[in-house]
Design a protein around this motif. Sequence first.
Motif, PDB file in Angstrom:
ATOM      1  N   LEU A   1       7.986  -1.570  -3.411  1.00  0.00           N
ATOM      2  CA  LEU A   1       7.222  -2.725  -3.727  1.00  0.00           C
ATOM      3  C   LEU A   1       8.177  -3.938  -3.768  1.00  0.00           C
ATOM      4  O   LEU A   1       7.686  -4.892  -3.436  1.00  0.00           O
ATOM      5  CB  LEU A   1       6.540  -2.634  -5.262  1.00  0.00           C
ATOM      6  N   SER A   2       9.290  -3.877  -4.220  1.00  0.00           N
ATOM      7  CA  SER A   2      10.230  -5.031  -4.493  1.00  0.00           C
ATOM      8  C   SER A   2      10.698  -5.423  -3.180  1.00  0.00           C
ATOM      9  O   SER A   2      10.858  -6.661  -2.882  1.00  0.00           O
ATOM     10  CB  SER A   2      11.276  -4.651  -5.453  1.00  0.00           C
ATOM     11  N   SER A   3      10.624  -4.663  -2.178  1.00  0.00           N
ATOM     12  CA  SER A   3      10.849  -4.982  -0.551  1.00  0.00           C
ATOM     13  C   SER A   3       9.771  -5.900  -0.229  1.00  0.00           C
ATOM     14  O   SER A   3      10.302  -6.848   0.608  1.00  0.00           O
ATOM     15  CB  SER A   3      11.192  -3.850   0.310  1.00  0.00           C
ATOM     16  N   ALA A   4       8.625  -5.782  -0.622  1.00  0.00           N
ATOM     17  CA  ALA A   4       7.624  -6.400  -0.170  1.00  0.00           C
ATOM     18  C   ALA A   4       7.904  -8.032  -0.758  1.00  0.00           C
ATOM     19  O   ALA A   4       7.616  -8.963  -0.022  1.00  0.00           O
ATOM     20  CB  ALA A   4       6.091  -6.201  -0.464  1.00  0.00           C
TER      21      ALA A   4
ATOM     22  N   GLY B   1       6.719   2.334 -15.982  1.00  0.00           N
ATOM     23  CA  GLY B   1       7.564   1.673 -16.727  1.00  0.00           C
ATOM     24  C   GLY B   1       8.879   1.493 -15.634  1.00  0.00           C
ATOM     25  O   GLY B   1       9.608   0.482 -15.584  1.00  0.00           O
ATOM     26  N   VAL B   2       9.358   2.530 -15.228  1.00  0.00           N
ATOM     27  CA  VAL B   2      10.379   2.811 -14.092  1.00  0.00           C
ATOM     28  C   VAL B   2      10.188   1.792 -12.981  1.00  0.00           C
ATOM     29  O   VAL B   2      10.772   1.035 -12.530  1.00  0.00           O
ATOM     30  CB  VAL B   2      10.615   4.170 -13.813  1.00  0.00           C
ATOM     31  N   ALA B   3       8.539   1.814 -12.541  1.00  0.00           N
ATOM     32  CA  ALA B   3       8.811   1.090 -11.392  1.00  0.00           C
ATOM     33  C   ALA B   3       8.668  -0.568 -11.763  1.00  0.00           C
ATOM     34  O   ALA B   3       9.251  -1.254 -10.858  1.00  0.00           O
ATOM     35  CB  ALA B   3       7.073   1.418 -10.978  1.00  0.00           C
ATOM     36  N   LEU B   4       8.013  -0.721 -12.659  1.00  0.00           N
ATOM     37  CA  LEU B   4       8.064  -2.157 -13.099  1.00  0.00           C
ATOM     38  C   LEU B   4       9.375  -2.635 -13.377  1.00  0.00           C
ATOM     39  O   LEU B   4       9.987  -3.791 -13.150  1.00  0.00           O
ATOM     40  CB  LEU B   4       7.315  -2.502 -14.469  1.00  0.00           C
ATOM     41  N   THR B   5      10.327  -1.949 -13.925  1.00  0.00           N
ATOM     42  CA  THR B   5      11.757  -2.171 -14.359  1.00  0.00           C
ATOM     43  C   THR B   5      12.433  -2.432 -13.142  1.00  0.00           C
ATOM     44  O   THR B   5      13.274  -3.144 -12.965  1.00  0.00           O
ATOM     45  CB  THR B   5      12.647  -0.938 -15.132  1.00  0.00           C
ATOM     46  N   VAL B   6      12.423  -1.456 -12.179  1.00  0.00           N
ATOM     47  CA  VAL B   6      12.882  -1.526 -10.660  1.00  0.00           C
ATOM     48  C   VAL B   6      12.599  -2.945  -9.886  1.00  0.00           C
ATOM     49  O   VAL B   6      13.446  -3.744  -9.405  1.00  0.00           O
ATOM     50  CB  VAL B   6      12.676  -0.240  -9.884  1.00  0.00           C
TER      51      VAL B   6
ATOM     52  N   GLY C   1       8.650  11.298  -4.296  1.00  0.00           N
ATOM     53  CA  GLY C   1       8.228   9.837  -4.797  1.00  0.00           C
ATOM     54  C   GLY C   1       8.458   9.399  -6.292  1.00  0.00           C
ATOM     55  O   GLY C   1       8.967  10.063  -6.861  1.00  0.00           O
ATOM     56  N   GLY C   2       7.471   8.523  -6.778  1.00  0.00           N
ATOM     57  CA  GLY C   2       7.607   8.398  -8.173  1.00  0.00           C
ATOM     58  C   GLY C   2       7.897   6.787  -8.266  1.00  0.00           C
ATOM     59  O   GLY C   2       7.855   6.086  -7.563  1.00  0.00           O
ATOM     60  N   GLY C   3       8.252   6.591  -9.697  1.00  0.00           N
ATOM     61  CA  GLY C   3       8.472   5.026 -10.073  1.00  0.00           C
ATOM     62  C   GLY C   3       9.691   4.389  -9.472  1.00  0.00           C
ATOM     63  O   GLY C   3       9.507   3.572  -9.044  1.00  0.00           O
ATOM     64  N   PHE C   4      10.773   4.979  -9.310  1.00  0.00           N
ATOM     65  CA  PHE C   4      12.050   4.656  -8.677  1.00  0.00           C
ATOM     66  C   PHE C   4      11.661   3.826  -7.224  1.00  0.00           C
ATOM     67  O   PHE C   4      12.098   2.933  -6.925  1.00  0.00           O
ATOM     68  CB  PHE C   4      13.231   5.281  -8.853  1.00  0.00           C
ATOM     69  N   ILE C   5      11.352   5.113  -6.394  1.00  0.00           N
ATOM     70  CA  ILE C   5      11.441   4.944  -4.997  1.00  0.00           C
ATOM     71  C   ILE C   5      10.211   3.776  -4.876  1.00  0.00           C
ATOM     72  O   ILE C   5      10.028   3.177  -3.915  1.00  0.00           O
ATOM     73  CB  ILE C   5      11.233   6.182  -4.268  1.00  0.00           C
ATOM     74  N   GLY C   6       8.932   4.061  -5.623  1.00  0.00           N
ATOM     75  CA  GLY C   6       7.894   3.280  -5.487  1.00  0.00           C
ATOM     76  C   GLY C   6       8.338   1.699  -5.937  1.00  0.00           C
ATOM     77  O   GLY C   6       7.741   0.926  -5.189  1.00  0.00           O
ATOM     78  N   GLY C   7       8.815   1.747  -6.905  1.00  0.00           N
ATOM     79  CA  GLY C   7       9.494   0.277  -7.255  1.00  0.00           C
ATOM     80  C   GLY C   7      10.378  -0.302  -6.243  1.00  0.00           C
ATOM     81  O   GLY C   7      10.288  -1.717  -5.952  1.00  0.00           O
TER      82      GLY C   7
ATOM     83  N   THR D   1       0.772  -1.134  -0.055  1.00  0.00           N
ATOM     84  CA  THR D   1      -0.038   0.119   0.106  1.00  0.00           C
ATOM     85  C   THR D   1       0.969   1.166   0.007  1.00  0.00           C
ATOM     86  O   THR D   1       0.530   2.215  -0.770  1.00  0.00           O
ATOM     87  CB  THR D   1      -0.994  -0.145   0.974  1.00  0.00           C
ATOM     88  N   PHE D   2       2.088   1.225   0.912  1.00  0.00           N
ATOM     89  CA  PHE D   2       2.921   2.440   0.960  1.00  0.00           C
ATOM     90  C   PHE D   2       3.496   2.658  -0.551  1.00  0.00           C
ATOM     91  O   PHE D   2       3.927   3.714  -0.910  1.00  0.00           O
ATOM     92  CB  PHE D   2       3.874   2.285   1.797  1.00  0.00           C
ATOM     93  N   GLY D   3       3.802   1.484  -1.072  1.00  0.00           N
ATOM     94  CA  GLY D   3       4.812   1.575  -2.487  1.00  0.00           C
ATOM     95  C   GLY D   3       3.693   2.356  -3.313  1.00  0.00           C
ATOM     96  O   GLY D   3       4.202   2.748  -4.235  1.00  0.00           O
ATOM     97  N   VAL D   4       2.471   1.855  -3.237  1.00  0.00           N
ATOM     98  CA  VAL D   4       1.529   2.483  -4.660  1.00  0.00           C
ATOM     99  C   VAL D   4       1.427   3.854  -4.144  1.00  0.00           C
ATOM    100  O   VAL D   4       1.286   4.512  -5.065  1.00  0.00           O
ATOM    101  CB  VAL D   4       0.032   1.551  -4.434  1.00  0.00           C
ATOM    102  N   GLU D   5       1.324   4.187  -2.901  1.00  0.00           N
ATOM    103  CA  GLU D   5       1.074   5.452  -2.847  1.00  0.00           C
ATOM    104  C   GLU D   5       2.213   6.326  -2.980  1.00  0.00           C
ATOM    105  O   GLU D   5       2.005   7.405  -3.683  1.00  0.00           O
ATOM    106  CB  GLU D   5       0.924   5.741  -0.773  1.00  0.00           C
ATOM    107  N   LEU D   6       3.600   5.851  -2.850  1.00  0.00           N
ATOM    108  CA  LEU D   6       4.815   6.594  -3.220  1.00  0.00           C
ATOM    109  C   LEU D   6       4.613   6.828  -4.756  1.00  0.00           C
ATOM    110  O   LEU D   6       5.121   7.730  -5.303  1.00  0.00           O
ATOM    111  CB  LEU D   6       5.719   5.921  -2.904  1.00  0.00           C
TER     112      LEU D   6
END
Length: 140
Positions: A44-47, A120-125, A35-41, A21-26
């Motif tokens: 999300l990857s930490s989960a 795209g950045v989030a999915l890549t990360v 925030g944005g795609g990089f930090i959100g990714g 939830t926090f990753g999607v919010e970021l």
Amino acid sequence: MKINDVILRTVTKIVVFIILTFGVELFLSGHHNPGGGFIGGLVLSSAFVLLYLVHDIETVHKGIPFDFKKIAAFGVLLAVGTGAGAVLFGAQFLTQTFGYFQLPVFGETELATVILFEAGVALTVVGVVVTIILSISEDV
């Protein structure tokens, strides 16, 4: 001998939901706020990494049947595709545009093309981080 880690598995269910939830919010707040795609990714990857730490790889792959290498490749394709889309409309590479739209539930909402680039950045990360963690775990 398997260690009885009922508390860890129970807490992980709750914590993974909070992290996602926090990753999607970021990710969603990254256009106007930090925030944005990089930090959100990364969040999300930490989960996913937490799930791999608590459960074995086969169990997680049964629940999440994704190839993270393909997710990373799709993310790069999406990020580059948004830049190429701007060129097709006669703008410079990675030029963004936005507009205000009346949505039924949300009312007047700003929609921008930068959200596709950030996705795209989030999915890549996510794909790269999880792939690196899985390849390191194979060596151990």
